[in-house]
Write an enzyme that holds these catalytic residues in place. Sequence first.
Site: not given
Ligand code: IDP
Ligand code: MG
Length: 151
Positions: A59, A87, A104, A114, A128
């Site tokens: 993705f 978080r 969310r 999200n 960051e």
């Molecule tokens: P987080 O934002 O909760 O830390 P991460 O795993 O770091 O989650 O992923 C970063 C962003 O990537 C997520 O907030 C979401 O927008 C996107 N994302 C994560 N997993 C997926 C997925 O399985 N499909 C599509 N987008 C995803």
């Molecule tokens: Mg993340």
Amino acid sequence: MSAERTFIMIKPDGVQRGLVGQIVQRFEQRGYKLVSMKFTQPTKELLEEHYADLKQKGFFPSLIAYMLSGPVVPMVWEGKDVVKQGRQMLGQTNPLASLPGSIRGDFSIDIGRNICHGSDSVDSAQKEIALWFKETELTQWKSSTHEWVYE
Ligand code: IDP
Ligand code: MG
């Protein structure tokens, strides 16, 4: 007093849907202190660096396209346990797994829309913040409510 800081960002969908004020308000009303905030259109390079740990994911290209689709609101918030609490206030990565009451869980449905980002550790928060803000953009001030928030 804790000077822990986290990096929170309202994503392009959060901006487009007019949720900036409500998201900022949740951190303010909890008692956290705003250190810095901007309204900006990030470059592809910056976003690829920000999400470097997800480069191998299928993705990744759609994530970068989504994040490039409009302006975002990167912010630095400070206070006790703010990385973990931030978080929790955001909710789960997948909004469908997020409890009502979380940002969310209250405002979004799809994982790819999200609406917000939050650092997942103190270490990634530091990275960051350094990636998105210059040292001179980080304010130093004492909130007049400090003694009413912390004992
Ligand atoms: P987080 O934002 O909760 O830390 P991460 O795993 O770091 O989650 O992923 C970063 C962003 O990537 C997520 O907030 C979401 O927008 C996107 N994302 C994560 N997993 C997926 C997925 O399985 N499909 C599509 N987008 C995803
Ligand atoms: Mg993340």
